[in-house]
Design a protein around this motif. Sequence first.
Motif, PDB file in Angstrom:
ATOM      1  N   GLU A 214     -10.050   4.426  -3.903  1.00 25.65           N
ATOM      2  CA  GLU A 214     -10.097   4.641  -2.453  1.00 25.65           C
ATOM      3  C   GLU A 214      -8.730   5.074  -1.929  1.00 25.65           C
ATOM      4  O   GLU A 214      -8.631   5.970  -1.081  1.00 25.65           O
ATOM      5  CB  GLU A 214     -10.555   3.356  -1.742  1.00 25.65           C
ATOM      6  CG  GLU A 214     -12.016   2.998  -1.941  1.00 25.65           C
ATOM      7  CD  GLU A 214     -12.324   2.509  -3.348  1.00 25.65           C
ATOM      8  OE1 GLU A 214     -13.466   2.715  -3.815  1.00 25.65           O
ATOM      9  OE2 GLU A 214     -11.410   1.937  -4.006  1.00 25.65           O
ATOM     10  N   GLN A 215      -7.670   4.439  -2.437  1.00 30.06           N
ATOM     11  CA  GLN A 215      -6.317   4.837  -2.033  1.00 30.06           C
ATOM     12  C   GLN A 215      -6.036   6.271  -2.467  1.00 30.06           C
ATOM     13  O   GLN A 215      -5.459   7.057  -1.714  1.00 30.06           O
ATOM     14  CB  GLN A 215      -5.288   3.892  -2.661  1.00 30.06           C
ATOM     15  CG  GLN A 215      -5.303   2.489  -2.097  1.00 30.06           C
ATOM     16  CD  GLN A 215      -4.390   1.551  -2.872  1.00 30.06           C
ATOM     17  OE1 GLN A 215      -4.176   1.723  -4.073  1.00 30.06           O
ATOM     18  NE2 GLN A 215      -3.847   0.551  -2.190  1.00 30.06           N
TER      19      GLN A 215
ATOM     20  N   ILE B 172      -9.188   2.294 -14.686  1.00 29.72           N
ATOM     21  CA  ILE B 172      -8.975   2.982 -13.405  1.00 29.72           C
ATOM     22  C   ILE B 172      -8.841   4.483 -13.618  1.00 29.72           C
ATOM     23  O   ILE B 172      -9.165   5.279 -12.748  1.00 29.72           O
ATOM     24  CB  ILE B 172      -7.730   2.433 -12.661  1.00 29.72           C
ATOM     25  CG1 ILE B 172      -7.703   2.978 -11.225  1.00 29.72           C
ATOM     26  CG2 ILE B 172      -6.452   2.799 -13.394  1.00 29.72           C
ATOM     27  CD1 ILE B 172      -6.572   2.431 -10.374  1.00 29.72           C
TER      28      ILE B 172
ATOM     29  N   ALA C  58      -0.601   0.408 -12.545  1.00 28.08           N
ATOM     30  CA  ALA C  58      -2.031   0.177 -12.335  1.00 28.08           C
ATOM     31  C   ALA C  58      -2.829   0.418 -13.606  1.00 28.08           C
ATOM     32  O   ALA C  58      -3.804  -0.282 -13.886  1.00 28.08           O
ATOM     33  CB  ALA C  58      -2.550   1.088 -11.224  1.00 28.08           C
TER      34      ALA C  58
ATOM     35  N   ASN D  62      -5.148  -2.188 -15.541  1.00 24.33           N
ATOM     36  CA  ASN D  62      -6.568  -1.849 -15.560  1.00 24.33           C
ATOM     37  C   ASN D  62      -6.758  -0.416 -16.072  1.00 24.33           C
ATOM     38  O   ASN D  62      -6.920   0.515 -15.284  1.00 24.33           O
ATOM     39  CB  ASN D  62      -7.151  -1.989 -14.144  1.00 24.33           C
ATOM     40  CG  ASN D  62      -8.604  -1.577 -14.073  1.00 24.33           C
ATOM     41  OD1 ASN D  62      -9.329  -1.636 -15.067  1.00 24.33           O
ATOM     42  ND2 ASN D  62      -9.038  -1.139 -12.889  1.00 24.33           N
TER      43      ASN D  62
ATOM     44  N   GLU E 269     -12.265   5.975 -13.479  1.00 25.29           N
ATOM     45  CA  GLU E 269     -12.761   5.914 -12.104  1.00 25.29           C
ATOM     46  C   GLU E 269     -12.107   6.998 -11.243  1.00 25.29           C
ATOM     47  O   GLU E 269     -12.778   7.686 -10.474  1.00 25.29           O
ATOM     48  CB  GLU E 269     -12.475   4.532 -11.512  1.00 25.29           C
ATOM     49  CG  GLU E 269     -13.077   4.322 -10.136  1.00 25.29           C
ATOM     50  CD  GLU E 269     -12.799   2.938  -9.576  1.00 25.29           C
ATOM     51  OE1 GLU E 269     -13.152   2.705  -8.408  1.00 25.29           O
ATOM     52  OE2 GLU E 269     -12.215   2.110 -10.299  1.00 25.29           O
TER      53      GLU E 269
ATOM     54  N   GLU F 171       0.860  -1.179   0.000  1.00 24.24           N
ATOM     55  CA  GLU F 171       0.000   0.000   0.000  1.00 24.24           C
ATOM     56  C   GLU F 171       0.902   1.236   0.000  1.00 24.24           C
ATOM     57  O   GLU F 171       2.056   1.162   0.433  1.00 24.24           O
ATOM     58  CB  GLU F 171      -0.856   0.029   1.276  1.00 24.24           C
ATOM     59  CG  GLU F 171      -2.026  -0.891   1.271  1.00 24.24           C
ATOM     60  CD  GLU F 171      -3.337  -0.163   0.976  1.00 24.24           C
ATOM     61  OE1 GLU F 171      -3.471   1.032   1.297  1.00 24.24           O
ATOM     62  OE2 GLU F 171      -4.215  -0.807   0.408  1.00 24.24           O
TER      63      GLU F 171
ATOM     64  N   LYS G 139      -3.451   1.780  -6.537  1.00 21.58           N
ATOM     65  CA  LYS G 139      -4.164   0.823  -7.384  1.00 21.58           C
ATOM     66  C   LYS G 139      -5.667   1.043  -7.405  1.00 21.58           C
ATOM     67  O   LYS G 139      -6.364   0.500  -8.257  1.00 21.58           O
ATOM     68  CB  LYS G 139      -3.878  -0.612  -6.918  1.00 21.58           C
ATOM     69  CG  LYS G 139      -2.434  -1.066  -7.110  1.00 21.58           C
ATOM     70  CD  LYS G 139      -2.282  -2.519  -6.681  1.00 21.58           C
ATOM     71  CE  LYS G 139      -0.875  -3.050  -6.975  1.00 21.58           C
ATOM     72  NZ  LYS G 139       0.164  -2.331  -6.219  1.00 21.58           N
ATOM     73  N   THR G 140      -6.185   1.799  -6.441  1.00 22.62           N
ATOM     74  CA  THR G 140      -7.635   1.978  -6.345  1.00 22.62           C
ATOM     75  C   THR G 140      -7.998   3.443  -6.126  1.00 22.62           C
ATOM     76  O   THR G 140      -7.181   4.250  -5.665  1.00 22.62           O
ATOM     77  CB  THR G 140      -8.213   1.167  -5.168  1.00 22.62           C
ATOM     78  OG1 THR G 140      -7.750   1.744  -3.929  1.00 22.62           O
ATOM     79  CG2 THR G 140      -7.799  -0.291  -5.238  1.00 22.62           C
TER      80      THR G 140
END
Length: 260
Positions: free
Chosen positions: A87-88, A112, A105, A109, A115, A60, A84-85
């Motif tokens: 939320e992060q 992303i 990332a 994907n 997003e 993370e 990677k997300t």
Amino acid sequence: MLYPRIIPCLLVHNKGLVKTIKFKEGKYVGDPINAVKIFNEKEVDELMVLDIDATVEGCEPDYKMIENLAVECRMPLCYGGGIKTAEQAEKIFSLGVEKIAISSAVIDNPSIVKELAQKVGTQSVVVVLDVKKKMFGGYEVVTHNATRKTGIDPVKFTKELEALGIGEIVINSVDNDGIMKGYDFNIIDKVKEIVTVPMTVLGGAGSLDDMGQVIKRHGIISVAAGSLFVFKGKYKAVLINYPKHDEKEKLINENYKGIE
């Protein structure tokens, strides 16, 4: 009026500041927080901090380190490493960071990007493409500190990323990293010709003149460097530096001809 930006890029490894050569041979050059404090005094345009451990080790993002950097930083801060997300990304923004940079990332994907743009705004999403020359010509995107080949053409991929909603593209030359003999204009020219979002180039700057050449050639473009701003002199003594206001003004005025 928009002007070219001059951006120091700091690499973090084992919580310390390092400088690499062709993404290898990381040399310890100091503490990240101390470097930020010095850059504050020098009034840099923007600061980019990349944690080169996070993705490779599957970790993370180091939120405590990011928070410490953001609290100290008095200029716009772009952070990359391990994101990677969405939320992060949101958590990192909540700590005071203005931009997030993603790399591997987006290879795994591409969606992303869309997003992230919806969550934090297009202008805050930066994609860093580490590019390397192929043995028989051309370039490809590499990831995980240039240890993994993707076979992806960076020029074509840039157009795809733009369609998905990136706010900025960073082209980072693996072959020129730490060499300090100038930027790779071959790949810069190819990408700049087709890109419409803000673009930053990284890898190879050995002098302000190297940066001036990029600005003269491409106008509104950001020039980033690592070695140039942490080393001084032919023996590469570690010394955090950045052009003084009048030096930066002269660099831009002599090379930038205004909005194209």
